[in-house]
Design a protein around this motif. Structure first.
Motif, mmCIF file in Angstrom:
data_model
loop_
_atom_site.group_PDB
_atom_site.id
_atom_site.type_symbol
_atom_site.label_atom_id
_atom_site.label_comp_id
_atom_site.label_asym_id
_atom_site.label_seq_id
_atom_site.Cartn_x
_atom_site.Cartn_y
_atom_site.Cartn_z
ATOM 1 N N MET A 134 0.815 -1.210 0.000
ATOM 2 C CA MET A 134 0.000 0.000 0.000
ATOM 3 C C MET A 134 0.853 1.267 0.000
ATOM 4 S SD MET A 134 -3.210 -0.861 -0.173
ATOM 5 C CE MET A 134 -2.599 -2.065 -1.353
ATOM 6 N N ALA A 135 2.062 1.174 0.578
ATOM 7 C CA ALA A 135 2.949 2.340 0.573
ATOM 8 C C ALA A 135 3.566 2.582 -0.794
ATOM 9 C CB ALA A 135 4.058 2.160 1.610
ATOM 10 N N SER A 136 3.493 1.582 -1.679
ATOM 11 C CA SER A 136 4.116 1.706 -3.001
ATOM 12 C C SER A 136 3.126 2.098 -4.086
ATOM 13 C CB SER A 136 4.787 0.381 -3.390
ATOM 14 O OG SER A 136 3.812 -0.626 -3.629
ATOM 15 N N THR A 137 1.843 2.203 -3.742
ATOM 16 C CA THR A 137 0.835 2.509 -4.741
ATOM 17 C C THR A 137 -0.327 3.242 -4.095
ATOM 18 O OG1 THR A 137 -0.708 1.562 -6.355
ATOM 19 C CG2 THR A 137 -0.232 0.245 -4.407
ATOM 20 N N LEU A 138 -1.011 4.064 -4.867
ATOM 21 C CA LEU A 138 -2.198 4.752 -4.369
ATOM 22 C C LEU A 138 -3.463 3.927 -4.589
ATOM 23 C CD1 LEU A 138 -1.538 8.430 -5.571
ATOM 24 C CD2 LEU A 138 -1.395 7.552 -3.240
ATOM 25 N N SER A 139 -3.368 2.898 -5.407
ATOM 26 C CA SER A 139 -4.541 2.098 -5.731
ATOM 27 C C SER A 139 -4.684 0.946 -4.744
ATOM 28 C CB SER A 139 -4.427 1.548 -7.149
ATOM 29 O OG SER A 139 -3.311 0.679 -7.263
ATOM 30 N N GLY A 161 -0.532 3.055 4.215
ATOM 31 C CA GLY A 161 0.369 3.422 3.135
ATOM 32 C C GLY A 161 0.519 4.918 2.988
ATOM 33 N N ARG A 162 -0.576 5.649 3.157
ATOM 34 C CA ARG A 162 -0.513 7.119 3.076
ATOM 35 C C ARG A 162 0.269 7.672 4.283
ATOM 36 N NH1 ARG A 162 -2.245 4.660 -0.102
ATOM 37 N NH2 ARG A 162 -0.063 4.959 -0.654
ATOM 38 N N PHE A 163 0.104 7.030 5.429
ATOM 39 C CA PHE A 163 0.857 7.410 6.626
ATOM 40 C C PHE A 163 2.352 7.241 6.376
ATOM 41 C CE2 PHE A 163 2.787 6.216 10.721
ATOM 42 C CZ PHE A 163 2.361 7.255 11.544
ATOM 43 N N ALA A 164 2.740 6.103 5.784
ATOM 44 C CA ALA A 164 4.149 5.855 5.481
ATOM 45 C C ALA A 164 4.670 6.871 4.460
ATOM 46 C CB ALA A 164 4.330 4.432 4.949
#
Length: 656
Positions: A134-139, A161-164
């Motif tokens: 999730m940290a490597s993609t927005l989808s 992921g957005r937090f990271a």
């Protein structure tokens, strides 16, 4: 401590005690304060830098958490109404105290490791793999398989992921910080939810019990803990909303739907159980109303109109995560069978009876169980909790019957809910007892009764906290310190070449060097599944069928790998790879039994071959997986189409 008022005394004529505007403001404001307080305390704890092994972190944990607990119990006993800092001042102070307790109790034992409880072992490997993805993609993407609609609900991890990304950290590195923030948020939000149905002091006490219960049973799965912790106050709210004669405020139904939707995008089991529980409450309510003389049709219409907004809101939220999967399966008309529920551990085979434990927690559960039996006919709070307990045991019964269909309902995952609702009921029962004693004895002894109750409560809370740190979480803490980072060492500075984790750094660098491609453009067929927790590689195969996306055809992929292993020449292997129905791997990470670091002993007929470990579903056996190896002849990679390098116990082969 509570005075003579009953625990479920309503706020005027309303079904709830807080208006909508205040509830929303507290949910948002409390969450923000919890995140800030938790992050500040976590960074402060990390600066302690105490070398392990040592009991110093535990000593500091107990001192700090006991001081916060003492302040909270003094506030509960004497100061909540008397404090002269205004309503919002008291609420904010409560948020800070609850966040501090939840964070300090759990962050200090992990002060010199970057891992969360459980390290990168077992299920945490999958959680960090999804967090890294999730940290490597927005989808919304599957944690492992490329070009496959995600199956496991990833709402919590997408936000992680957005937090990271906000911190500029890799997903695995942000997991601990993010998880502990959520533990603090869970406690603070529980305080607000309980404030909707209970008086403030009781809501604060319920939040403290929630935090303590989470330390014992819930926080190891930080993405599941919020929906478990919030289920109890939501159950009380749902029971009240369904049974309120003149109709509950519509926003409470939307709030319940919001919770059910949240569960759907974070932890599917809690979603399914919450739906079943609400339907059971509606059934009990309808039968009771008909038994009292109401006509069937108006009763059904009234219940339908109350369930409708719950269903609509939860559906809209659930579709945010589940729509891609629903489209891929033609809205479940073409849904492959999943092995996710093929798990029956010991605590899933026996009915949970936490009230029989010889501990302070067990005694509290016993008091709660007795209080529910005595009070469910007279108290809406007790009635809602009693229905929740019945639903949990009913889920266990259904899960056992599901064995006839060669599956389960993972009932043991609801133990965490039972281990929360019973101590909460125990606390409420003890408060009623204290109120009864204060009414019966001479008023001059009221202060003494309050002091004794406060002291005993503090001792019990400290005892439960110490039990959690010193017993329940001890093994998980050790894993957090001994498991290896992707740098090839662990929190203790160890780098043992006989441990596979010590080669993570070399593996990652070798894959990057051999392929020349970013991590998320490589598909790995790997015997070392842990490496995919630290880099967003795509996997040709998931480690176990129970975490595999059913759309990916786990068994078909395993059969395909075995077909590749039978290739007799490089040309044959390349042809099979090109014609595969699946997206073929670009990198092979295979065990090299010739290496002095390898722990694989190949049978004589495969001496000198490269090995790949695969797993199969062994349900209902325990453990529920069987390990087996397939072997590749080294000669099939002897081609200009492949480039390879030996790294520790592995041979890494990349397709040019």
């Amino acid at each position: 401590m509570t005075g003579p008022s009953p625990i479920d005394e309503p706020r005027q004529a309303s079904a709830v005690r807080l208006p909508l505007r205040t509830t929303v403001a507290e949910l948002l404001g409390g969450s923000a304060v919890a995140v800030v307080v938790s992050m500040v305390l976590q960074f402060a704890a990390a600066r302690l830098s105490i070398s392990e092994p040592s009991y110093a972190p535990e000593a500091l944990t107990m001192l700090s958490s006991t001081l916060v607990l003492a302040a909270l119990f003094v506030l509960l006993a004497f100061g909540y109404r008397a404090a002269r800092i205004g309503r919002w001042g008291k609420v904010i102070a409560t948020w800070v105290a609850l966040s501090a307790f939840s964070t300090l109790s759990l962050a200090i034992p992990l002060q010199s490791t970057r891992f969360y409880y459980g390290g990168s072992s077992t299920d945490n490997g999958f959680r960090m793999q999804l967090m890294t993805r999730m940290a490597s993609t927005l989808s919304l993407s599957d944690m492992n398989y490329a070009d496959t609609a995600p199956y496991y609900p990833s709402g919590w991890f997408w936000l992680g992921g957005r937090f990271a990304n906000l911190l500029g950290w890799e997903g695995w590195a942000a997991y601990k910080l993010y998880a502990l923030c959520w533990v603090a948020v869970t406690t603070v939000v529980a305080f607000t939810l309980w404030s909707v149905v209970l008086r403030r002091r009781l809501a604060l006490l319920a939040a403290v019990v929630t935090a303590l219960s989470g330390m014992l049973h819930g926080i190891v799965e930080p993405y599941a803990w919020p929906s478990a912790a919030w289920l109890v106050p939501v159950a009380v709210l749902a029971w009240t909303a369904l049974r309120q004669a003149d109709g509950a405020p519509r926003w409470t139904l939307l709030c319940i739907g919001g919770y059910v939707g949240f569960a759907a995008i974070t932890y599917t089991l809690h979603f399914g159980f919450a739906v079943a529980m609400i339907m059971l409450m509606a059934l009990i309510t309808g039968v009771d109303q008909v038994r009292r003389g109401a006509r069937v049709v108006p009763v059904l219409k009234g219940l339908f109109l109350r369930l409708l907004p719950i269903g609509l809101v939860s559906l809209v939220i659930a579709l945010l995560v589940w729509l891609p999967y629903l489209i891929s399966t033609k809205f479940l008309l073409d849904n492959p069978r999943s092995a996710a529920q093929h798990y029956l551990p010991e605590d899933g085979a026996f009915l949970p009876v936490p009230m029989t434990q010889a501990s302070a927690f067990g005694a509290l559960c016993l008091v709660g169980f007795v209080w529910l039996l005595l009070r469910f006919r007279h108290s809406r709070i007790a009635a809602a909790m009693f229905v929740l307990v019945l639903a949990i045991y009913g889920w266990f019964a259904l899960s056992t019957l599901a064995l006839l269909a060669k599956t389960t309902l993972l009932a043991f995952r609801l133990n965490v809910v039972l281990d929360l609702v019973l101590p909460l009921a125990g606390v409420l029962g003890l408060l009623e007892l204290i109120g009864y004693l204060r009414r019966k004895v001479d008023p001059r002894y009221g202060v003494q009764i309050t002091l004794v109750a406060c002291a005993l409560s503090l001792i019990g809370a400290v005892s439960i906290s110490q039990q959690a740190i010193n017993e329940k979480l001890l093994g998980y803490t050790e894993q957090a310190y001994t498991d290896y980072y992707p740098t090839g060492d662990n929190a203790k500075g160890q780098k043992d070449p006989q441990q596979r984790g010590s080669w993570f750094d070399d593996e990652i660098r070798a894959i990057s060097s051999l392929t020349g491609r970013p991590a998320d453009q490589n598909v790995l067929l790997s015997t070392d599944y842990k490496v995919m927790s630290f880099q967003p590689y795509w996997g040709f195969q998931q480690e176990t069928p129970h975490y595999a996306n059913p759309l990916a055809d786990y068994d078909g992929r395993s059969a395909e790998v075995q077909r590749w292993a039978k290739a007799k020449s490089p040309d044959e292997l390349l042809r099979i790879l090109r014609n595969s129905e699946f997206k073929s791997p670009t990198v092979f990470v295979l065990d090299n039994p010739r290496s002095r670091y390898s722990q694989v002993e190949a049978p004589p007929e495969h001496e000198g071959d490269l090995a790949l470990q695969l797993k199969g579903d062994a349900f209902p056996q325990n453990p529920n997986v069987r390990d087996y190896y397939v072997y590749f002849d080294r000669a099939v990679f002897d081609s200009p189409a492949f480039v390879q390098r030996d790294v520790g116990p592995y041979t890494i082969i990349a397709l040019r």
